[in-house]
Design a protein around this motif. Structure first.
Motif, PDB file in Angstrom:
ATOM      1  N   MET A 256      19.185  14.614  72.383  1.00 24.03           N
ATOM      2  CA  MET A 256      17.767  14.355  71.513  1.00 24.03           C
ATOM      3  C   MET A 256      17.217  15.738  71.911  1.00 24.03           C
ATOM      4  O   MET A 256      17.378  16.417  72.979  1.00 24.03           O
ATOM      5  CB  MET A 256      16.554  13.536  72.474  1.00 24.03           C
ATOM      6  N   GLY A 257      16.146  16.133  70.950  1.00 21.59           N
ATOM      7  CA  GLY A 257      15.575  17.577  71.047  1.00 21.59           C
ATOM      8  C   GLY A 257      13.762  17.471  71.481  1.00 21.59           C
ATOM      9  O   GLY A 257      13.479  16.281  70.475  1.00 21.59           O
ATOM     10  N   GLU A 258      12.876  18.500  71.401  1.00 24.33           N
ATOM     11  CA  GLU A 258      12.212  18.456  71.339  1.00 24.33           C
ATOM     12  C   GLU A 258      11.562  19.364  69.980  1.00 24.33           C
ATOM     13  O   GLU A 258      12.143  20.341  69.660  1.00 24.33           O
ATOM     14  CB  GLU A 258      11.387  19.295  72.323  1.00 24.33           C
ATOM     15  N   ILE A 259      10.822  18.291  69.516  1.00 25.56           N
ATOM     16  CA  ILE A 259       9.709  19.454  67.937  1.00 25.56           C
ATOM     17  C   ILE A 259       8.472  20.216  68.534  1.00 25.56           C
ATOM     18  O   ILE A 259       7.765  20.256  69.441  1.00 25.56           O
ATOM     19  CB  ILE A 259       8.543  18.411  66.692  1.00 25.56           C
ATOM     20  N   ARG A 276      15.571  14.408  57.836  1.00 22.97           N
ATOM     21  CA  ARG A 276      16.497  13.374  57.484  1.00 22.97           C
ATOM     22  C   ARG A 276      17.156  14.658  56.619  1.00 22.97           C
ATOM     23  O   ARG A 276      18.280  14.180  56.261  1.00 22.97           O
ATOM     24  CB  ARG A 276      15.837  12.206  57.112  1.00 22.97           C
ATOM     25  N   GLU A 277      16.472  15.006  55.055  1.00 23.00           N
ATOM     26  CA  GLU A 277      16.617  15.365  54.580  1.00 23.00           C
ATOM     27  C   GLU A 277      17.476  16.816  54.530  1.00 23.00           C
ATOM     28  O   GLU A 277      18.930  17.392  54.468  1.00 23.00           O
ATOM     29  CB  GLU A 277      15.556  15.945  53.347  1.00 23.00           C
ATOM     30  N   HIS A 278      17.123  17.885  55.403  1.00 23.79           N
ATOM     31  CA  HIS A 278      17.538  18.954  55.590  1.00 23.79           C
ATOM     32  C   HIS A 278      18.909  18.749  56.935  1.00 23.79           C
ATOM     33  O   HIS A 278      19.823  19.957  56.643  1.00 23.79           O
ATOM     34  CB  HIS A 278      16.709  20.064  55.770  1.00 23.79           C
ATOM     35  N   GLN A 279      18.534  18.122  57.974  1.00 22.97           N
ATOM     36  CA  GLN A 279      19.350  18.046  59.280  1.00 22.97           C
ATOM     37  C   GLN A 279      20.299  17.014  59.328  1.00 22.97           C
ATOM     38  O   GLN A 279      20.515  17.564  60.391  1.00 22.97           O
ATOM     39  CB  GLN A 279      18.219  18.654  60.378  1.00 22.97           C
ATOM     40  N   LYS A 280      19.588  15.579  58.507  1.00 23.98           N
ATOM     41  CA  LYS A 280      20.440  14.945  59.460  1.00 23.98           C
ATOM     42  C   LYS A 280      19.975  14.040  60.486  1.00 23.98           C
ATOM     43  O   LYS A 280      20.432  13.450  61.594  1.00 23.98           O
ATOM     44  CB  LYS A 280      21.400  14.705  58.831  1.00 23.98           C
ATOM     45  N   PHE A 281      18.679  14.547  61.244  1.00 25.47           N
ATOM     46  CA  PHE A 281      18.248  13.890  62.724  1.00 25.47           C
ATOM     47  C   PHE A 281      17.479  12.451  62.142  1.00 25.47           C
ATOM     48  O   PHE A 281      16.964  12.136  60.852  1.00 25.47           O
ATOM     49  CB  PHE A 281      17.052  15.806  62.528  1.00 25.47           C
ATOM     50  N   PHE A 282      17.449  12.025  62.787  1.00 24.93           N
ATOM     51  CA  PHE A 282      16.437  10.583  63.716  1.00 24.93           C
ATOM     52  C   PHE A 282      15.443  11.072  64.154  1.00 24.93           C
ATOM     53  O   PHE A 282      15.164  12.338  64.776  1.00 24.93           O
ATOM     54  CB  PHE A 282      17.096   9.883  63.838  1.00 24.93           C
ATOM     55  N   ILE A 310      24.343  24.036  71.446  1.00 20.94           N
ATOM     56  CA  ILE A 310      23.364  22.607  70.672  1.00 20.94           C
ATOM     57  C   ILE A 310      22.147  22.294  70.061  1.00 20.94           C
ATOM     58  O   ILE A 310      21.660  23.106  68.353  1.00 20.94           O
ATOM     59  CB  ILE A 310      24.958  21.806  70.248  1.00 20.94           C
ATOM     60  N   LEU A 311      21.849  22.160  71.449  1.00 22.18           N
ATOM     61  CA  LEU A 311      19.857  21.307  70.808  1.00 22.18           C
ATOM     62  C   LEU A 311      19.216  22.700  69.750  1.00 22.18           C
ATOM     63  O   LEU A 311      18.302  22.746  69.761  1.00 22.18           O
ATOM     64  CB  LEU A 311      19.696  21.080  72.055  1.00 22.18           C
ATOM     65  N   ALA A 312      19.612  23.940  70.805  1.00 20.17           N
ATOM     66  CA  ALA A 312      19.125  25.328  70.790  1.00 20.17           C
ATOM     67  C   ALA A 312      19.191  26.002  69.554  1.00 20.17           C
ATOM     68  O   ALA A 312      17.714  26.131  68.703  1.00 20.17           O
ATOM     69  CB  ALA A 312      19.795  26.492  71.635  1.00 20.17           C
ATOM     70  N   GLY A 313      20.371  25.779  69.072  1.00 19.12           N
ATOM     71  CA  GLY A 313      20.582  26.354  67.465  1.00 19.12           C
ATOM     72  C   GLY A 313      19.805  25.938  66.720  1.00 19.12           C
ATOM     73  O   GLY A 313      19.406  25.841  65.242  1.00 19.12           O
ATOM     74  N   ASN A 314      20.294  23.580  66.709  1.00 21.01           N
ATOM     75  CA  ASN A 314      19.287  23.258  65.878  1.00 21.01           C
ATOM     76  C   ASN A 314      17.845  23.574  66.090  1.00 21.01           C
ATOM     77  O   ASN A 314      17.368  23.036  64.853  1.00 21.01           O
ATOM     78  CB  ASN A 314      19.206  21.546  66.427  1.00 21.01           C
ATOM     79  N   ARG A 315      17.144  23.412  67.239  1.00 20.16           N
ATOM     80  CA  ARG A 315      15.664  23.659  67.294  1.00 20.16           C
ATOM     81  C   ARG A 315      15.422  24.887  66.415  1.00 20.16           C
ATOM     82  O   ARG A 315      14.430  25.027  65.330  1.00 20.16           O
ATOM     83  CB  ARG A 315      15.385  23.576  69.125  1.00 20.16           C
ATOM     84  N   VAL A 317      16.865  26.077  63.497  1.00 22.05           N
ATOM     85  CA  VAL A 317      17.057  25.865  62.112  1.00 22.05           C
ATOM     86  C   VAL A 317      15.422  24.247  62.031  1.00 22.05           C
ATOM     87  O   VAL A 317      15.059  24.854  60.607  1.00 22.05           O
ATOM     88  CB  VAL A 317      17.786  25.467  62.616  1.00 22.05           C
ATOM     89  N   LEU A 318      15.545  23.507  62.458  1.00 26.63           N
ATOM     90  CA  LEU A 318      14.540  23.019  62.312  1.00 26.63           C
ATOM     91  C   LEU A 318      13.198  23.697  62.092  1.00 26.63           C
ATOM     92  O   LEU A 318      12.347  23.003  61.113  1.00 26.63           O
ATOM     93  CB  LEU A 318      14.146  21.635  63.433  1.00 26.63           C
ATOM     94  N   SER A 319      12.907  25.187  63.173  1.00 28.22           N
ATOM     95  CA  SER A 319      11.806  25.245  63.351  1.00 28.22           C
ATOM     96  C   SER A 319      11.297  26.129  61.879  1.00 28.22           C
ATOM     97  O   SER A 319      10.230  25.892  61.681  1.00 28.22           O
ATOM     98  CB  SER A 319      11.471  26.398  64.834  1.00 28.22           C
ATOM     99  N   ALA A 320      12.907  27.042  61.567  1.00 25.60           N
ATOM    100  CA  ALA A 320      12.457  27.516  60.206  1.00 25.60           C
ATOM    101  C   ALA A 320      11.914  26.606  59.097  1.00 25.60           C
ATOM    102  O   ALA A 320      11.816  27.304  58.181  1.00 25.60           O
ATOM    103  CB  ALA A 320      14.395  28.463  60.043  1.00 25.60           C
ATOM    104  N   ARG A 321      12.954  25.493  59.259  1.00 27.88           N
ATOM    105  CA  ARG A 321      12.921  24.293  58.016  1.00 27.88           C
ATOM    106  C   ARG A 321      10.893  23.852  57.791  1.00 27.88           C
ATOM    107  O   ARG A 321      10.089  23.071  56.867  1.00 27.88           O
ATOM    108  CB  ARG A 321      13.467  23.426  57.693  1.00 27.88           C
TER     109      ARG A 321
END
Length: 700
Positions: A256-259, A276-282, A310-315, A317-321
């Motif tokens: 679980m990560g923070e937005i 959901r569409e770009h990252q397959k995140f719930f 992993i979470l750092a990388g996801n955050r 990419v998510l931040s860019a999206r």
């Protein structure tokens, strides 16, 4: 009886293909085994991102021996006929038997097929299945000819029983079957051997592979919801995403990560869709505010830092999206606040259909039709027209261009931000509904008016250019639009004659105007369109347990374009016919109608008036006159106030007098005066009953 274990290990199988592939493997292998004479007790198929697995229990050790007898030509038949028979059987002439037959002596072939061991049959079936597997997309690699969804690495194929396990001898394009598989690609990549299905699943789990997709999904959901609950949050349910993510991992690890704080002001639907569409995140929601505040991602491995990297990388990419999404949102808001009309102007140059004009032209038609429909649904006409003109404005927005599934919803946000009434904004989101049989139906009057106008314009427009559904082909979703009209009308109890001279169908057809492929004149056939709507209504009502003949009996009545009235009548008739009175009255009506129809055909006249009680000969006949008078006095006012239940209850009171009449009276009397009077009396029965519904269309 041995058990069979098959595993096909490959590079990653797309998640969307896994469930179907597992089902195809099971069906094709088990069907092939049964066709070859090998029956079994049970079978189960499984899929992970890297493997398809099939377990078959209680398989026969060998196919049973078979004896087949074939009758051949007569013994004195031409030699070529005998040679052809020998070729078809694979026997020589001295192996044939000569038997007596009605027409003399004939040759018989007795073909004995010995049983075959299970291993031989399994190898034959599995090779055929693998080489002809129905992947939606497949590829070849290396020098081989085999096609598979991704490169196939190994085949595990074992027959096992109490005596031990046996590898099925099999080779496909250089890949030899064995008893060896591998675990998780990163956490346990070493090969290991297995002896059967139980050993296989246990060792896979120790090698960080959960074989069952259902078990992986359950683990993901339980872990995610528990983590959210501990923080006073909740995971937004998304079953389709859950199934997809379960197909992306063999060893699910929930993180679980923070937005970022800068993105929390985005509409929750934007956050959810983007993740959901770009990252397959719930998405993880704060139930107190309704805002999306965190995300859940599912890794495919455990790490020493508990997923921090992993979470750092996801955050990142998510931040860019989400930065893109925030840019779209803020830019769209500036446009909406300045002049939302500029989006509408852009739609004038966007083609809706090359024979139905632009989106701008379509919006103008919908707005005009919504204005006409508004009084019928209790909406303000000006507001309904305004809502219809703005409802599709967001199609020009950057956010909807990026996420088309957000159309309507973003319109609601933008129209509200531009300062329009809440009812107008709500219509932008709600006018697309209902999209399916389980979708909610709008109830706000303005939304209902726009939704009806939108769907009716679609129907009449495509009817005008002869683009009608045929068979399973319905590229413009006209069946869905028709069902939408039906549900909007029924669930809001809208009273409207759809096909009246000034009804919505006629108005919409006039707005669409002449259209055909060559620019010549054609018109939407609204009678044919109404028949199409009735067909959809039949399907809808059958799901409500109203028989097709009851629907037909009500469709035959005047006012059948008033869907609410039609269904009200059908529901009352269906209930009435389930009673003893209803069933018996129907039989009495049919008896009267049959006698009357035969007499009218025979005499060439219509017996429709002139029945007079003064010609009645007995009490049963006079009682029927009185009962019909009493029923008419109740039925007519009940029908005027559309109280079909009361009308049918009054009609039910005719049951006993009609039965008594037929017991005591001979309709076709010798006296022509009596016969004519009684036939006219039967005509009164027919007229009275047909005033409620066309009972001639009822079965039974």
């Amino acid at each position: 009886m041995p058990d069979l274990l098959i595993e096909l290990l490959s590079e990653e199988i797309p998640a969307r293909m896994q469930a179907r592939a597992a089902a195809d493997l099971k069906a094709r292998v088990t069907d092939g085994l049964v066709e070859a004479g090998l029956t079994y007790a049970s079978a189960g198929a499984f899929a992970t991102p890297r493997r398809l697995t099939l377990s078959v229990e209680g398989l026969l050790a060998a196919s049973p021996a078979q004896v087949e007898e074939r009758k051949g030509p007569k013994t004195d038949a031409p030699e070529k006929a005998v040679e052809g028979f020998l070729r078809s059987t694979g026997l020589s002439k001295d192996q044939l038997e000569v038997r007596d037959d009605k027409k003399g002596q004939v040759y018989f072939a007795v073909i004995r097929k010995p049983g075959r061991p299970a291993a031989e049959i399994v190898a034959e079936v599995l090779e055929r299945v693998v080489r002809g597997f129905p992947w939606p997309k497949s590829m070849r690699w290396g020098a081989g000819e085999l096609r598979w969804v991704r490169p196939l690495h190994s085949i595990l194929c074992l027959l096992s029983d109490d005596a031990g396990a046996e590898v099925v001898p099999l080779e496909i394009d250089g890949i030899c079957a064995g008893a060896v598989t591998r675990g998780h690609r990163f956490m346990a990549p070493a090969a290991f051997s297995v002896t059967g299905f139980d050993d296989y699943t246990a060792k896979l789990k120790r090698a960080f592979v959960v074989l069952s997709a259902e078990e992986r999904a359950e683990h993901i959901w339980n872990d995610a919801t528990n983590r959210a609950f501990a923080l006073g949050l909740e995971v937004v349910e998304d079953r389709a995403l859950l199934a997809e993510v379960a197909g992306l991992v063999e060893w699910p690890v929930v993180l679980m990560g923070e937005i970022g704080e800068q993105f929390l002001s985005l509409p929750p639907e934007v956050l959810q869709t983007s993740m959901r569409e770009h990252q397959k995140f719930f998405s993880v929601r704060d139930p107190k505010t309704g805002r999306i505040v965190r995300f859940v991602t599912v890794a495919n491995r455990e790490t020493a830092d508990d997923g921090a990297t992993i979470l750092a990388g996801n955050r990142k990419v998510l931040s860019a999206r989400l930065s893109d999404a925030r840019f779209f949102w803020e830019n769209d808001l500036r446009v909406a606040n300045a002049d939302i009309g500029q989006w509408l102007a852009k739609l004038d140059s966007v083609t809706f259909h090359n024979r139905l004009g632009s989106q701008g032209e379509r919006i103008a038609r919908i707005a005009a039709l919504a204005r006409e429909i508004a009084p019928l649904v209790g909406a303000d006409a000006d507001m309904a027209e305004q809502a219809a003109r703005l409802a599709k404005a967001d199609l020009s927005s950057e956010m909807v261009y990026e996420f088309p599934e957000l159309q309507g919803l973003m319109g609601r946000y933008y129209i509200e931000a531009a300062g329009f009434p809440a009812e107008v904004a709500a219509a932008a989101q709600e006018h697309y509904s209902p999209l399916g049989p389980s979708d909610d139906v709008p109830t706000a009057p303005v939304s209902v008016a726009v939704a009806l106008a939108d769907k009716i314009d679609t129907l009449t427009g495509f009817w005008a250019i002869d683009e009608k559904p045929t068979g399973s082909r319905d590229p413009f979703a006209l069946r869905r639009a028709a069902l939408g009209v039906i549900r909007l009308v029924l669930e809001n109890q809208v009273r409207v004659e759809l096909n009246g001279s000034s009804g919505p169908f006629a108005s919409s057809a006039a707005l669409v105007g002449p259209r055909d492929a060559n620019g010549g004149e054609s018109t939407a056939d609204t009678n044919e369109l109404l028949a199409f709507l009735h067909d959809r209504l039949k399907v809808y009502l059958r799901d409500q347990n109203i028989p097709h003949d009851v629907i037909d009996a009500c469709l035959a009545m005047p006012g059948n374009d008033d869907i609410t009235l039609l269904v009200k009548r059908a529901e009352a008739l269906a209930v009435f016919l389930k009673t003893d009175d209803g069933e018996n009255l129907l039989q009495g009506f049919k008896r009267a109608n049959n006698i009357l129809t035969q007499a009218e055909t025979q005499d060439g006249v219509e017996y429709s008036f002139g029945a007079d009680v003064k010609f009645a000969e007995n009490e049963a006949e006079r009682a029927l006159f009185a009962a019909l008078d009493a029923a008419d006095a109740k039925i007519r006012p009940a029908m005027e106030r559309e109280d079909f239940a009361a009308a049918m209850a009054a009609m039910a009171e005719l049951r006993a007098p009609i039965d008594a009449f037929f017991e005591a009276v001979q309709v076709n009397a010798d006296s022509q005066v009596l016969r004519r009077n009684r036939l006219n009396l039967l005509s009164r029965i027919r007229t009275t009953c047909l005033g409620v519904a066309d009972l001639t269309r009822l079965e039974g």
